[in-house]
Design a protein around this motif. Structure first.
Motif, mmCIF file in Angstrom:
data_model
loop_
_atom_site.group_PDB
_atom_site.id
_atom_site.type_symbol
_atom_site.label_atom_id
_atom_site.label_comp_id
_atom_site.label_asym_id
_atom_site.label_seq_id
_atom_site.Cartn_x
_atom_site.Cartn_y
_atom_site.Cartn_z
ATOM 1 N N VAL A 1 -7.842 10.228 1.452
ATOM 2 C CA VAL A 1 -8.001 9.171 0.446
ATOM 3 C C VAL A 1 -6.860 8.152 0.535
ATOM 4 O O VAL A 1 -7.071 6.949 0.362
ATOM 5 C CB VAL A 1 -8.069 9.779 -0.975
ATOM 6 N N HIS A 2 -5.667 8.614 0.775
ATOM 7 C CA HIS A 2 -4.482 7.755 0.917
ATOM 8 C C HIS A 2 -4.381 6.692 -0.182
ATOM 9 O O HIS A 2 -4.193 5.509 0.082
ATOM 10 C CB HIS A 2 -4.458 7.094 2.296
ATOM 11 N N ASP B 1 -3.958 14.586 2.248
ATOM 12 C CA ASP B 1 -3.528 13.188 2.350
ATOM 13 C C ASP B 1 -4.128 12.337 1.225
ATOM 14 O O ASP B 1 -4.754 11.301 1.471
ATOM 15 C CB ASP B 1 -3.864 12.603 3.721
ATOM 16 N N LEU B 2 -3.884 12.770 0.002
ATOM 17 C CA LEU B 2 -4.262 11.967 -1.161
ATOM 18 C C LEU B 2 -3.312 10.790 -1.354
ATOM 19 O O LEU B 2 -3.705 9.761 -1.922
ATOM 20 C CB LEU B 2 -4.234 12.829 -2.432
ATOM 21 N N ILE B 3 -2.072 10.938 -0.898
ATOM 22 C CA ILE B 3 -1.009 10.000 -1.268
ATOM 23 C C ILE B 3 -0.647 9.055 -0.119
ATOM 24 O O ILE B 3 -1.182 9.156 0.983
ATOM 25 C CB ILE B 3 0.253 10.751 -1.740
ATOM 26 N N ASP B 4 0.276 8.126 -0.447
ATOM 27 C CA ASP B 4 0.893 7.173 0.478
ATOM 28 C C ASP B 4 -0.059 6.036 0.855
ATOM 29 O O ASP B 4 -1.260 6.230 1.005
ATOM 30 C CB ASP B 4 1.418 7.869 1.737
ATOM 31 N N ARG B 5 0.535 4.863 0.971
ATOM 32 C CA ARG B 5 -0.076 3.658 1.526
ATOM 33 C C ARG B 5 -1.004 2.904 0.586
ATOM 34 O O ARG B 5 -1.019 1.684 0.580
ATOM 35 C CB ARG B 5 -0.833 3.975 2.828
ATOM 36 N N GLU C 1 5.182 3.407 -1.133
ATOM 37 C CA GLU C 1 4.169 3.084 -2.141
ATOM 38 C C GLU C 1 4.029 4.206 -3.161
ATOM 39 O O GLU C 1 3.871 3.955 -4.359
ATOM 40 C CB GLU C 1 2.824 2.808 -1.466
ATOM 41 N N THR C 2 4.087 5.432 -2.695
ATOM 42 C CA THR C 2 3.949 6.564 -3.614
ATOM 43 C C THR C 2 5.084 6.579 -4.636
ATOM 44 O O THR C 2 4.849 6.688 -5.847
ATOM 45 C CB THR C 2 3.923 7.880 -2.830
ATOM 46 N N LEU C 3 6.316 6.467 -4.162
ATOM 47 C CA LEU C 3 7.449 6.513 -5.079
ATOM 48 C C LEU C 3 7.443 5.322 -6.036
ATOM 49 O O LEU C 3 7.797 5.465 -7.214
ATOM 50 C CB LEU C 3 8.758 6.567 -4.289
#
Length: 334
Positions: free
Chosen positions: A16-17, A51-55, A115-117
């Motif tokens: 999902v990113h 990979d739910l996170i980042d970007r 982006e996540t932080l």
């Protein structure tokens, strides 16, 4: 541990990113509807491939949709390399290790998690809860009839890992050990969440479409007798020059895993494919179709078949205006 199915089927969802609004739209398309803050289907369950996170633009939304579904028993999930990276980036190393963090806060690593932080910056307690949830994610799932892992099913590593961790979840000590090159923990996390990589020749590098420079390429693990780089390369970036014709060395072949055609159906993400979803092998489906690069967020509807069918892919195109405005189906978590 093999999991028995308690539903009519499973909907497996690729990377999902942070495309949280697109995830909500895909779930709706699959027949899931939100009740009491959780997306539910009357007869089916979902499985997220990590990979739910980042970007992406709505990382908190993506994490909360998936987490609420998992905690309500409406879904399961395996850990992706980006969840593992976040855990290592945010976890201090043990005293005497010679480093402050398990994952170095280098410019490259800072960029990946930026982006996540930023999206969790005003929600520190929620980020701590998310990290705790990441630690609960198994590295693989095995059901009666199919298997799930983020990047690569390596039977020997999984069997050995399962002897120590029957539920497929790593411990804090295992996470600490995973940063030591050559350790069993390093091999497990590297292979299951990142897959196989083959280093490029010393004077060659790939300038990837995501803005990174890479000195290795991603290799798949279902070629029975691969002979050249072109037999195993599995990524959208082409190899420079005539490298696809370069013979694999004995050492390079020995480093590759192999998943044969007689094995149960396997679902993976990770490899940011492009175009119309297709099966790379009759018993393997990759569900990462570059959603965060305005590609497709892809699911596979599995209903017990032993031979996979490309007609069971379901997807939505991720629009460019995913970045621009909220969607009407977004859950308000604040």
């Amino acid at each position: 541990m093999t999991i028995r199915s308690e539903s009519e089927g499973y909907d497996l969802i690729g990377d999902v990113h942070g495309c949280g609004a697109a995830l909500a739209a895909l779930l709706e398309k699959l027949g899931y509807h939100q009740r009491e803050g959780v997306y539910r289907h009357p007869r089916r369950k979902a499985i997220f491939l990590g990979d739910l996170i980042d970007r992406g633009p709505r990382i908190r939304l993506a994490v909360n949709i998936a987490r609420r579904m998992v905690e309500a028993g409406e879904a399961q999930i395996v850990m992706g390399n980006h969840e593992y990276n976040a855990l290592a980036y945010c976890r201090r190393a043990v005293s005497g290790s010679g480093r402050e963090w398990l994952r170095e806060h280098s410019p490259r690593h800072n960029r990946i998690i930026k982006e996540t932080l930023e999206q969790y910056r005003d929600h520190p307690a929620e980020w701590d809860e998310a990290l705790n949830w990441f630690m609960e994610m198994p590295l693989f799932l095995e059901f009666e009839g199919f298997r799930v892992v983020h990047a690569c099913w390596d039977r020997a590593l999984i069997d050995e890992f399962r002897r120590h961790y029957p539920d497929g979840r790593m411990s804090d000590a295992f996470l600490q050990q995973s940063i030591v090159p050559g350790s069993f923990a390093f091999k497990v996390l590297d292979r299951l969440t990142r897959g196989s990589h083959i280093p490029l020749p010393d004077d060659v590098e790939i300038h990837s479409g995501d803005g990174f420079t890479r000195r290795s390429f991603r290799a798949h693990f279902w070629a029975r007798n691969p002979r050249t780089y072109g037999d195993v390369v599995f990524q959208p970036d082409n190899l420079p020059g005539d490298l696809e014709l370069r013979p694999l060395s004995d050492e390079e072949r020995a480093r590759l895993s192999y998943y044969g055609p007689d094995e149960p159906p396997l679902f993976i993400g990770h490899y940011w494919c492009e175009g119309i979803p297709a099966l790379p092998a009759p018993n393997i489906a990759c569900l990462d179709y570059s959603a965060v690069k305005f590609g497709r967020l892809v699911a596979y509807r599995w209903s017990g078949e032993s031979r996979l069918d490309a007609n069971h892919f379901v997807w939505i195109r991720v629009p460019h205006d995913e970045l621009a405005r909220p969607r009407p189906w977004e859950i308000d978590f604040d």
